[in-house]
Design a protein around this motif. Structure first.
Motif, PDB file in Angstrom:
ATOM      1  N   SER A   8       1.018  -1.596   0.030  1.00  0.00           N
ATOM      2  CA  SER A   8       0.161   0.084  -0.141  1.00  0.00           C
ATOM      3  C   SER A   8       0.697   1.602   0.055  1.00  0.00           C
ATOM      4  CB  SER A   8      -1.036  -0.062   1.234  1.00  0.00           C
ATOM      5  OG  SER A   8      -1.735  -1.109   0.852  1.00  0.00           O
ATOM      6  N   ASN A  62      -8.318   4.985  -3.035  1.00  0.00           N
ATOM      7  CA  ASN A  62      -8.091   5.400  -1.411  1.00  0.00           C
ATOM      8  C   ASN A  62      -9.631   6.130  -1.058  1.00  0.00           C
ATOM      9  OD1 ASN A  62      -7.859   6.383   0.661  1.00  0.00           O
ATOM     10  ND2 ASN A  62      -5.628   6.986  -0.225  1.00  0.00           N
ATOM     11  N   ARG A 119      -8.774   1.290   2.428  1.00  0.00           N
ATOM     12  CA  ARG A 119      -8.739   2.578   3.483  1.00  0.00           C
ATOM     13  C   ARG A 119      -9.614   3.152   4.173  1.00  0.00           C
ATOM     14  NH1 ARG A 119      -3.363   4.978   4.509  1.00  0.00           N
ATOM     15  NH2 ARG A 119      -1.539   3.902   2.995  1.00  0.00           N
ATOM     16  N   ASP A 153      -9.379  -2.789   3.729  1.00  0.00           N
ATOM     17  CA  ASP A 153      -8.659  -2.768   4.079  1.00  0.00           C
ATOM     18  C   ASP A 153      -7.722  -3.409   4.473  1.00  0.00           C
ATOM     19  OD1 ASP A 153     -10.051  -0.166   5.386  1.00  0.00           O
ATOM     20  OD2 ASP A 153     -10.843  -1.095   7.310  1.00  0.00           O
TER      21      ASP A 153
END
Length: 407
Positions: free
Chosen positions: A104, A167, A202, A240
């Motif tokens: 990430s 994101n 996220r 996530d």
């Protein structure tokens, strides 16, 4: 691919044979570079360019690797190295703790600079992590990235799913991002949108699934407007990737374990979705370009064509000599002949019997005609024909002069 030329330059001909190039073509390449320094490397690079143009075999890394591993070439290790670098990395499974797989990004910058393909053997699945579009570097970097993506995906032959990762903390889907999606469509064809999905990374439990679904509907509308392709529905998920980061804000281990479980379950759902889709053929993928740059390039090409046409129109394509003969003056003068004339007279006596005669003779000039002189001149001039068809005439110059006399 020119890197291969610097590694095994001497085997360019053997590899060219494997790539099904005609022997006559290989002979011509050898003759062209025979006297040059590093002749083998130059020959190798020329051979690769001709292979790309002739398209006797697919212009892919897989074709090159197969050629290197052919018995007549025998570069198995190099082939394996290239396969590991450009096509696949075989693993027996994807570990939760393997931080080298699809890392990430810690900010808005894309961590991935080149496409990376990872393969799991059980179940068999290949995942490609690609450089981000509209991350950094602007349009030029994006088009470089799309070229790399197309090159790698075309070697796979097909793709089950195209996943756009957004994101959730900065869910931008502005005009630039829409252009990036259009770039993918231009590269892989409109059918790729049937296998398109969105993953929100996220989320961290801050954004609800209903909010993400609403955002996906908005994005779907934007994509349809930008690509002019109807879309019924785009699936989306919240993932996530590394919930362990939440320890820094005091989340309990139990909560982190729950999020890891949710992550893995979501990833399984994504994989099932991809397996259920009809694959998109990527063998004919082309390298797309942004519409603005395409228009600018097309305008530049038109300008160059117009310049070339103007230069051609103004350039001399044929030079000829035109010759003419003309009478530029004529003079005439009389022609006189001398004629002897005489006359006789008688004096005294009886006519015809007695007396004296007197004869007088003289010369008389008689006009019997005219002598005509034709003054002639031969001249020439240069005539240039331009590419436009226009003829440009030079000045007449005298080649010779003479007189023709007629009595």
């Amino acid at each position: 691919m020119n890197d291969v030329a610097s590694i095994v330059p001497a085997k360019w001909r053997a590899i060219g044979i494997q790539l099904e190039l005609p022997s006559g073509t290989l002979d011509s390449i050898q003759q062209e570079h025979a006297r040059k320094p590093q002749a083998d490397q130059h020959s190798f690079e020329t051979m690769l360019n001709i292979w790309k143009q002739l398209a006797k075999t697919p212009y892919t890394w897989k074709t090159i690797i197969d050629a290197l591993k052919a018995p007549s070439v025998g570069e198995n290790q190099l082939g394996d190295d290239l396969e590991a670098k450009y096509i696949r990395t075989e693993r027996l499974g994807l570990s939760q703790n393997d931080k080298t797989i699809f890392q990430s990004s810690s900010a808005v910058y894309s961590h991935t600079h080149d496409p990376e393909i990872w393969a799991s053997m059980n179940p068999t699945i290949k995942l490609m992590d690609t450089p981000g579009l509209m991350d950094t570097g602007g349009v030029v970097r994006d088009e470089d990235n799309i070229a790399k993506i197309v090159q790698h995906v075309s070697t796979l032959g097909y793709v089950n799913g195209f996943i756009l990762v957004v994101n959730e903390q900065a869910p931008r889907f502005d005009g630039g991002m829409q252009d990036a999606v259009k770039l993918l469509v231009d590269s892989f064809g409109p059918l790729c949108l049937r296998n398109f999905a969105i993953v929100y990374n996220r989320a961290f439990g801050i954004v609800s699934p209903s909010e993400s679904a609403k955002r996906t509907a908005e994005y779907t509308e934007m994509i349809m407007n930008r690509t002019a392709i109807p879309i019924n529905h785009l699936p989306s998920w919240q993932v996530d990737c590394e919930p362990e980061w939440l320890r820094s804000i005091g989340l309990t281990e139990e909560k982190i374990t729950d999020r890891i479980f949710m992550r893995d379950r979501t990833l399984d759902e994504i994989i099932r979705w991809a397996r259920a889709k009809n694959p998109v053929d990527t063998t004919g993928a082309v390298i797309g370009e942004y519409e603005q740059r395409r228009k600018a390039r097309e305008e530049e090409e038109k300008r160059k064509e117009a310049d070339a046409r103007r230069i051609y129109d103004q350039s001399v394509i044929l030079t000829e000599t035109e010759i003419t003969t003309k009478e530029y003056k004529r003079t005439s003068e009389p022609v006189m002949h001398a004629v002897e004339r005489s006359t006789t007279t008688r004096r005294g006596g009886i006519a015809g019997v007695i007396g004296r005669t007197r004869t007088v003779r003289w010369t008389e000039h008689v006009h019997v005609g005219n002598r005509v002189t034709f003054h002639m001149r031969e001249s020439q001039r240069i005539v240039n024909t331009l590419g436009s068809g226009q003829k440009v005439y030079g000045e007449w110059t005298t080649v010779r002069e003479w007189n023709d006399v007629v009595n």
